[in-house]
Design a protein around this motif. Structure first.
Motif, PDB file in Angstrom:
ATOM      1  N   HIS A 318       0.871  -1.181   0.000  1.00  0.00           N
ATOM      2  CA  HIS A 318       0.000   0.000   0.000  1.00  0.00           C
ATOM      3  C   HIS A 318       0.899   1.219   0.000  1.00  0.00           C
ATOM      4  N   GLU A 319       0.603   2.146  -0.875  1.00  0.00           N
ATOM      5  CA  GLU A 319       1.364   3.382  -0.867  1.00  0.00           C
ATOM      6  C   GLU A 319       1.079   4.103   0.459  1.00  0.00           C
ATOM      7  N   ILE A 320       2.109   4.748   1.008  1.00  0.00           N
ATOM      8  CA  ILE A 320       1.906   5.495   2.253  1.00  0.00           C
ATOM      9  C   ILE A 320       2.371   6.938   2.021  1.00  0.00           C
ATOM     10  N   LEU A 321       1.493   7.871   2.356  1.00  0.00           N
ATOM     11  CA  LEU A 321       1.841   9.286   2.154  1.00  0.00           C
ATOM     12  C   LEU A 321       1.828   9.996   3.499  1.00  0.00           C
ATOM     13  N   SER A 322       2.656  11.029   3.568  1.00  0.00           N
ATOM     14  CA  SER A 322       2.631  11.846   4.774  1.00  0.00           C
ATOM     15  C   SER A 322       1.498  12.860   4.632  1.00  0.00           C
ATOM     16  N   ILE A 335       7.507   0.553   8.580  1.00  0.00           N
ATOM     17  CA  ILE A 335       6.392   1.261   9.215  1.00  0.00           C
ATOM     18  C   ILE A 335       5.543   0.185   9.885  1.00  0.00           C
ATOM     19  N   VAL A 336       5.549   0.206  11.205  1.00  0.00           N
ATOM     20  CA  VAL A 336       5.000  -0.923  11.972  1.00  0.00           C
ATOM     21  C   VAL A 336       3.945  -0.451  12.955  1.00  0.00           C
ATOM     22  N   PHE A 352      11.416   6.874   2.784  1.00  0.00           N
ATOM     23  CA  PHE A 352      10.502   7.920   3.219  1.00  0.00           C
ATOM     24  C   PHE A 352      11.320   9.107   3.679  1.00  0.00           C
ATOM     25  N   PRO A 353      10.944  10.332   3.298  1.00  0.00           N
ATOM     26  CA  PRO A 353      11.701  11.476   3.788  1.00  0.00           C
ATOM     27  C   PRO A 353      11.438  11.697   5.282  1.00  0.00           C
ATOM     28  N   GLY A 354      12.466  11.604   6.086  1.00  0.00           N
ATOM     29  CA  GLY A 354      12.499  11.794   7.533  1.00  0.00           C
ATOM     30  C   GLY A 354      11.178  11.812   8.280  1.00  0.00           C
ATOM     31  N   ILE A 355      10.689  10.643   8.667  1.00  0.00           N
ATOM     32  CA  ILE A 355       9.436  10.587   9.422  1.00  0.00           C
ATOM     33  C   ILE A 355       9.688  11.125  10.838  1.00  0.00           C
ATOM     34  N   VAL A 356       8.749  11.921  11.340  1.00  0.00           N
ATOM     35  CA  VAL A 356       8.911  12.418  12.714  1.00  0.00           C
ATOM     36  C   VAL A 356       7.761  11.990  13.597  1.00  0.00           C
ATOM     37  N   VAL A 363      -2.386   5.638   4.726  1.00  0.00           N
ATOM     38  CA  VAL A 363      -2.176   4.400   3.974  1.00  0.00           C
ATOM     39  C   VAL A 363      -3.217   4.402   2.864  1.00  0.00           C
ATOM     40  N   MET A 364      -2.735   4.446   1.639  1.00  0.00           N
ATOM     41  CA  MET A 364      -3.628   4.659   0.502  1.00  0.00           C
ATOM     42  C   MET A 364      -4.308   3.366   0.053  1.00  0.00           C
ATOM     43  N   SER A 365      -5.351   3.534  -0.740  1.00  0.00           N
ATOM     44  CA  SER A 365      -6.093   2.396  -1.339  1.00  0.00           C
ATOM     45  C   SER A 365      -6.496   1.373  -0.292  1.00  0.00           C
TER      46      SER A 365
END
Ligand code: LLP
Length: 416
Positions: A318-322, A335-336, A352-356, A363-365
């Protein structure tokens, strides 16, 4: 195409900024776009217009009453798989003559319930089931409509767990047995066997398996001289989860229509994922970012495999977007979720660019086989479901509470 897009750096659903929704509704939650849902139903309707099919949305993919109602209002029927789904379908206001019922394990009481409600048809999966439906029908002095679900032995090129049309799977009836049934319909005089059904699997991104299955079925109909009133080719139209090439409704229609355009019988379709998949997302919060000495980074979020099991169960992507675009240098994360299993992940080794911590991810779709497969594992209340419709955000199912977790449980007198 869907209605979850960035405006500037902010992810929006039909132009409603997600941070506004998050302010009002605690994560995790499923968020549906009414427009995306209805658009996808209409894409199938338009693509197959020439055959004017009955499109029965497969409610196992998303049985929220409002999701079903939105589609029923557009003219959809529903594909059901249990007494519970029949109950919900009727609660959603679906006319019974738009309901089709598949399942290898319909119980006597489920069969009776469906006969009493006069559904459009049973999709029968075995001879013993046919005998059971016939005997319940005799007892009730009714004559329900039945389609034989054929197992055409066609490989659908998808995950093994969701391949259903090959001969080693539990689904459907082989051609020879089906021929015997059609030759001996007098043995089942309390049912009206007027249809054929097939469903070869789910998330099929290639159009060819549909054509192969339909050709085999047409061959069977011709060779055994059967007259049917409808052919139900099931669901299975695959969608783009970000790694596979998406097929459009027109692609599927272009392959299927030429095979059926000169036929007298009606076409029935049972799409689930194609309609609901892109219409929903799962929104969660990053609780912690954990870096290990071995160099791994974990983004620990407040949604787990109990909320969305597809990554754990099928290794699904699944694509994940911020929710708010991140700009720092991409790194790899697992990503858990918070569940006590190593199989509890939404994504592994994802750049992923620096998750904070404190940020939010989408979580897409996740609109199909998302909430419906969620559970209370680890005694986690199931999340809420929200729907954006005409610019408004609505709770279409409230999040469960701790009280819900013990509903139905009784303390024995020995422990009082
Ligand atoms: N008709 C029948 C008889 C089915 O069994 C199914 C799905 C459908 C229609 C709808 O299929 P769709 O158009 O959605 O592909 N949990 C799995 C998918 C299981 C599909 C079960 N049957 C997943 O998350 O991928």
């Amino acid at each position: 195409m869907h209605e979850f897009n960035y405006r500037g750096d902010t992810l929006c659903c039909e132009n409603v900024p997600l941070p506004d929704i998050i302010k009002e509704h605690p994560t995790p939650f499923y968020l549906y776009s009414h427009k995306t849902l209805v658009d996808h139903f209409n894409k199938i309707k338009a693509a197959f217009k020439e055959l004017n099919p009955l499109i029965c949305f497969s409610m196992k993919s998303n049985s929220n009453l409002n999701v079903c109602k939105a589609l029923v209002a557009e003219g959809a029927g529903l594909d059901i798989v249990s007494g519970g789904e029949l109950y919900k379908a009727l609660k959603a206001g679906c006319p019974a003559d738009r309901l089709v019922y598949a399942s290898v394990g319909k119980t006597e009481s489920e069969i009776e319930y469906a006969i009493r409600k006069n559904i459009f048809a049973f999709n029968v999966e075995s001879v013993p089931e046919l005998i059971m439906i016939d005997s319940v029908a005799r007892r009730l002095a009714r004559q329900p409509r039945v389609a034989l679900r054929l197992n055409p032995d066609v490989k659908a090129d998808t995950h093994d767990y969701i391949t259903t049309g090959t001969k080693e799977k539990k689904f459907g009836i082989d051609f020879k047995t089906a021929e015997d049934i059609f030759d001996n319909t007098n043995k089942y005089s309390n049912v009206s066997i007027k249809g054929i059904h097939a469903h070869i699997g789910s998330q099929i991104t290639n159009t060819e398996p549909f054509a192969v299955a339909i050709r085999k079925i047409l061959d069977f109909i011709e060779k055994s001289n059967i007259v049917i009133e409808w052919l139900n080719i099931g669901g299975g139209f695959g969608i783009d989860y970000g790694v596979e090439k998406a097929r459009t409704a027109e692609d599927f229609a272009a392959k299927i229509i030429p095979l059926l355009s000169d036929k007298k019988f009606k076409l029935v379709l049972e799409p689930g994922r194609f309609i609901a998949g892109a219409a929903g997302i799962l929104v969660c919060k990053v609780l912690y970012v954990k870096a290990t000495r071995s160099g791994k980074k974990f983004a620990i979020v407040d949604a787990g495999m109990n909320d969305l099991i597809r990554p754990s169960l099928y290794n699904a992507h699944h694509e994940i977007l911020s929710v708010v675009k991140l700009r720092s240098k991409p790194e790899k994360y697992d990503i858990v979720g918070p569940i006590c299993e190593s199989g509890d992940f939404l994504a592994l080794d994802r750049e992923f660019p620096g998750i904070v911590a404190g940020g939010y991810l989408a979580v897409m779709s996740a609109g199909a086989y998302g909430f419906v497969m969620s559970s209370n594992y680890n005694s986690r209340p199931r999340s809420s479901e929200l729907m954006v419709i005409n610019g408004g955000v609505n709770v279409v199912r409230a999040a469960e509470t701790y009280r819900d977790l013990i509903r139905g449980e009784k303390i024995l007198k020995e422990f009082k």
